[in-house]
Design a protein around this motif. Sequence first.
Motif, short mmCIF file in Angstrom:
data_model
loop_
_atom_site.label_atom_id
_atom_site.label_comp_id
_atom_site.label_asym_id
_atom_site.label_seq_id
_atom_site.Cartn_x
_atom_site.Cartn_y
_atom_site.Cartn_z
N ASP A 208 6.72 12.49 4.65
CA ASP A 208 6.21 12.07 3.34
C ASP A 208 5.64 10.65 3.47
O ASP A 208 6.37 9.67 3.59
CB ASP A 208 7.37 12.10 2.33
CG ASP A 208 6.95 11.72 0.92
OD1 ASP A 208 6.01 10.91 0.76
OD2 ASP A 208 7.59 12.22 -0.02
N GLU A 209 4.31 10.56 3.44
CA GLU A 209 3.63 9.28 3.65
C GLU A 209 4.07 8.21 2.65
O GLU A 209 4.29 7.06 3.02
CB GLU A 209 2.11 9.48 3.58
CG GLU A 209 1.31 8.25 3.93
CD GLU A 209 1.39 7.85 5.40
OE1 GLU A 209 1.35 6.64 5.67
OE2 GLU A 209 1.51 8.73 6.26
N GLU A 210 4.20 8.57 1.38
CA GLU A 210 4.61 7.59 0.37
C GLU A 210 6.04 7.12 0.61
O GLU A 210 6.35 5.94 0.48
CB GLU A 210 4.45 8.16 -1.04
CG GLU A 210 3.00 8.42 -1.42
CD GLU A 210 2.11 7.20 -1.25
OE1 GLU A 210 2.48 6.09 -1.70
OE2 GLU A 210 1.03 7.33 -0.63
N TYR A 211 6.91 8.05 0.96
CA TYR A 211 8.29 7.67 1.27
C TYR A 211 8.32 6.74 2.48
O TYR A 211 9.07 5.76 2.52
CB TYR A 211 9.15 8.91 1.53
CG TYR A 211 10.60 8.58 1.76
CD1 TYR A 211 11.48 8.49 0.69
CD2 TYR A 211 11.08 8.33 3.04
CE1 TYR A 211 12.82 8.17 0.89
CE2 TYR A 211 12.42 8.00 3.25
CZ TYR A 211 13.28 7.92 2.17
OH TYR A 211 14.59 7.59 2.37
N LYS B 197 6.16 4.60 3.40
CA LYS B 197 5.69 3.26 3.03
C LYS B 197 6.74 2.47 2.27
O LYS B 197 6.89 1.27 2.47
CB LYS B 197 4.42 3.35 2.18
CG LYS B 197 3.21 3.81 2.93
CD LYS B 197 2.02 3.94 2.00
CE LYS B 197 0.83 4.51 2.73
NZ LYS B 197 -0.28 4.79 1.82
N GLU B 198 7.47 3.15 1.40
CA GLU B 198 8.39 2.44 0.50
C GLU B 198 9.87 2.68 0.81
O GLU B 198 10.70 1.84 0.48
CB GLU B 198 8.10 2.85 -0.94
CG GLU B 198 6.68 2.50 -1.37
CD GLU B 198 6.31 3.11 -2.71
OE1 GLU B 198 7.21 3.58 -3.43
OE2 GLU B 198 5.10 3.12 -3.01
#
Length: 161
Positions: A54-57, A59-60
């Motif tokens: 999960d790209e967003e996960y 990152k954050e």
Amino acid sequence: MDETEVTVDRFFKTRYFDDLNVGDSWRTNSKTITETDMVLFNSMLGIALPAFVDEEYMKEGTIFGRRFATGVMTIPLAAGLFTQLHLLDDSLMAMLSMECKMKKPLFAGDTIYVDVEVVDKKETSKPDRGVVHFFYLTKNKRQEILAEITEIIMVKRLLTT
């Protein structure tokens, strides 16, 4: 030469137990790791953790803030680069064990290589084989150590009569 014969020129020749000495060392070729490599590896193993898919996960929700490979991906990459040296093509009998220490993450875009060293070798009770301990330092092009791997391999001996 028979039409069906194929010769393969190799830079390295197969090493047998008696050819290997503590302190022998080699550097493998390098490989640039792509996002596709990481996606295919995760898919093949069924890895579905958000930290790896999960790209967003990524990152954050991770300490690295960007896409990185699962640590276990570094292990077969190092082993694969080692096999490209062709040192054990005709002499490898079995992998006996492997110990790994992950030091830094592997990122998409990293170009890696492996410094390999023979760190120990032992004769066995069988005269046709011995055991060799190889130590791999897997590094990126910034010379940062990503993984330290010790692989113990059973290797054929050349028997002379």
